[in-house]
Motif scaffolding. Sequence first.
Motif, short mmCIF file in Angstrom:
data_model
loop_
_atom_site.label_atom_id
_atom_site.label_comp_id
_atom_site.label_asym_id
_atom_site.label_seq_id
_atom_site.Cartn_x
_atom_site.Cartn_y
_atom_site.Cartn_z
N SER A 21 -40.84 -12.60 26.78
CA SER A 21 -42.02 -11.95 26.19
C SER A 21 -42.03 -12.08 24.68
N CYS A 288 -47.32 -5.94 19.27
CA CYS A 288 -46.82 -7.00 20.14
C CYS A 288 -45.51 -6.61 20.80
N LYS A 290 -43.74 -5.86 24.78
CA LYS A 290 -44.01 -6.11 26.21
C LYS A 290 -44.35 -4.83 26.98
N PHE A 295 -50.38 -8.93 27.54
CA PHE A 295 -50.57 -10.30 27.05
C PHE A 295 -49.33 -10.81 26.31
N ALA A 296 -48.49 -9.87 25.86
CA ALA A 296 -47.21 -10.23 25.24
C ALA A 296 -46.11 -10.32 26.29
N TYR A 299 -45.13 -13.77 28.04
CA TYR A 299 -45.95 -14.80 27.38
C TYR A 299 -45.35 -16.20 27.58
N TYR A 300 -44.04 -16.33 27.32
CA TYR A 300 -43.41 -17.66 27.35
C TYR A 300 -43.26 -18.22 28.76
N VAL A 303 -47.21 -19.63 29.04
CA VAL A 303 -47.96 -20.35 28.01
C VAL A 303 -48.06 -21.86 28.27
N ILE A 331 -52.29 -14.16 28.38
CA ILE A 331 -51.39 -14.42 27.24
C ILE A 331 -52.08 -14.01 25.93
N CYS A 332 -51.28 -13.79 24.91
CA CYS A 332 -51.77 -13.36 23.60
C CYS A 332 -52.63 -14.46 22.96
N GLU A 335 -51.07 -15.90 19.43
CA GLU A 335 -49.90 -16.78 19.58
C GLU A 335 -50.29 -18.08 20.31
#
Length: 758
Positions: A21, A288, A290, A295-296, A299-300, A303, A331-332, A335
């Motif tokens: 996140s 930001c 989690k 959306f945080a 995220y990874y 993405v 997702i954010c 970012e």
Amino acid sequence: MTNTIQIAVRSLVEHVYSSGSIDSKFRSQSTLLDGTRIHQKIQKTYQESDQKEVYLRTDYSFKDLIFTIDGRCDGLLFRDEEVTIDEIKSTSQPLEQLEGDGHLVHWAQAKMYAYIYAKYQQIQEIFVQLTYVQVETDEKKYIRKSFTYKELEVFVHEVVENYYPYAKLLYDHRKERNESSKQLEFPFETYRAGQRRLAGVVYKTISEEKSLFVKAPTGIGKTISTLFPAVKAFGEGYLNRIFYLTAKTITRTTAEDAASKMRSCGLCLKSVTITAKDKVCFKEETKCQKEYCEFANGYYDRVNGAILDIVANEYCMNREVIEKYARKHTICPFEFSIDLAYVADTIICDYNYIFDPRVSLKRLFEEQKKTTLLLIDEAHNLVDRGREMFSAALNKDPFLQLKKEFKGVDKVIYESAAKINAWFISLKKETVEQNEFTLEVLDEELILLLTQFIEGAESFLHKDSSPNLLELYFKVNAFLKIHDLLDDHFIIYGEKIKNDISLKLFCIDPSKLLQKMGKGYRSKVFFSATLSPLPYYQDILGGKEEDYLLSIPSPFKEEQTDIFIKPLSTRYRDRESTKEKIVTLVHSLIQNRPGNYLIFFPSYHYLLTVYDLFVNEFPKVRTLLQGAGMSELEREEFLEQFKPSQNETLIGFAVLGGVFSEGVDLKGDRLNGVVVIGVGLPQLCYERNLIKDHFTMKDKNGYDYAYVYPGMNKVLQAGGRLIRSEEDHGTIVLVDDRFLHRQYQSLLPLEWRNFIVI
């Protein structure tokens, strides 16, 4: 274009293995410095036969692409017959909290280096070691494993296989982009006067790896004239990426429109627009974390799929499009836009993503910069923005508040805040006679106290939260970073306001730091309608003697504009006595020449005074008033009122140098006249006088640098709202007796110099 994809080891493994996140809970700002310090400390313990910072590179073929993978491994250790790749990682968390036997990305990075070394040395077995160091305690944890060459081969194959769909998408797109770039014709039937010349010089600048400063008049079509030759340079292999940098949202839209126009003519171009985090955040608070933001959270993990999706389906990745895909993939959006910046051909964003050392895009490697162009729109704005980016200030009051907040809560923070508060009090006593003062050097005691404050704050913030402490922590950090940059381009000054006292590290001349932040890029093009006088902007924006300078005359006929000068004094002391005359002048103007007008004032207070008087005397005339701190929607509604061919007169009262005096495009009959009150000089103040004295000492005209050039820039910008095309006609009235002085007249555009005095 060959079928080779160049990628750094770290970028490759992060793309494939990053997970988790976005979490902006407190992190030490000194992490990067800690990392460097720890790397060096560990490397000093290596034996004589060991090697550090070893450059490794390999070519790996997969399907129809060749991947050139390279990077520097931290250490290469030789013990007896064994070879070990050492990967050093600093961490702020306690070592016992490390997940399992180390982070997946760290192993992947080290294994990639192990594969490259084993391949070229023909070693069948190699060891890989992760060395974790806790930044505060210097405690170490070593995790070591052995791998056969066959195992590493399987691993690298999997990594490249995972990366391939993304790489193939980009490769195919760039191939198509370069081909379409070669075929692209200028996207309008004809060039406007001056456009072909501007486009030609921009292309020459790119091909020769130079920088260019351009003064090109409003209405010529600067955006397309700079973007078109840049896009043509894709096809010739000069460029791989363009940054279109601007200070205002409205000019970003112009750049998006220009990209869209070229796409409609067959260009295959992917553009991304970066919008400020607080504007695009989907949540009520920009937090930001989690636990707070879905959306945080994770995220990874999502993405890469989102990037593949948007890149495969979209060309114009503006705010609206990015938000749509960000919601689709949860997702954010901010970012996401930053990640897309490394994928896109053209990135439209604010100056700070390149020039501000605190927020610049750090993942742009030197190699990528060599094929990247910076197009700096409305470059006159970069002078004060540059000063702002490279300056920092601290006040006494927040330390006093913190001292009160932490009494009995945390002894270290309490004492640290108390000492800094006391330091400010003693400074106040030393300068008792002055409200404003300069310091030759910064007291080393303060730097020591601030450094101790940072350490204490980090220790507290790792385990607890305090919004006031966090805010001050970031301010002190910024102050210390700027302190490291201090040289003769800076002035240290203080100001007293009631019981408070502030200390500012003021970057008086941003040229050196702008040059440093722009270093490594293939070319830079600074352009504006009001980049006048050119040598001043070349000097203050960090230009070099060998840079190209270009001044393009206006393509519009003198007869299109009637210029009048009303020699009234609008100096501060005379404003009260001349406001009646301004009201009379404006009313007389609209009686003789009805239509839509914008009237620009040098200050908001002056604007309100004249506005109140005008609406009282002429209540039937339709007026609009620029509000303080208008939202984007309110600005749009203001401009919407300027409709063509209206039966009644409309007057918009606005501030010189404000949101309506730049980047506003009211074509044709939407605007019939502009009245500029005053020569736009910044208000006399201590800081401006410091600028004046600084440049006078350097044998330059300090008064012009501090006051006249910035002031007249606002005047020219405001007047430039009027004539936007060959069909436009209108009236400009300049109200101030100084417009008749030679010093100010020399700064007026040639087409304004045939004026009538009223």
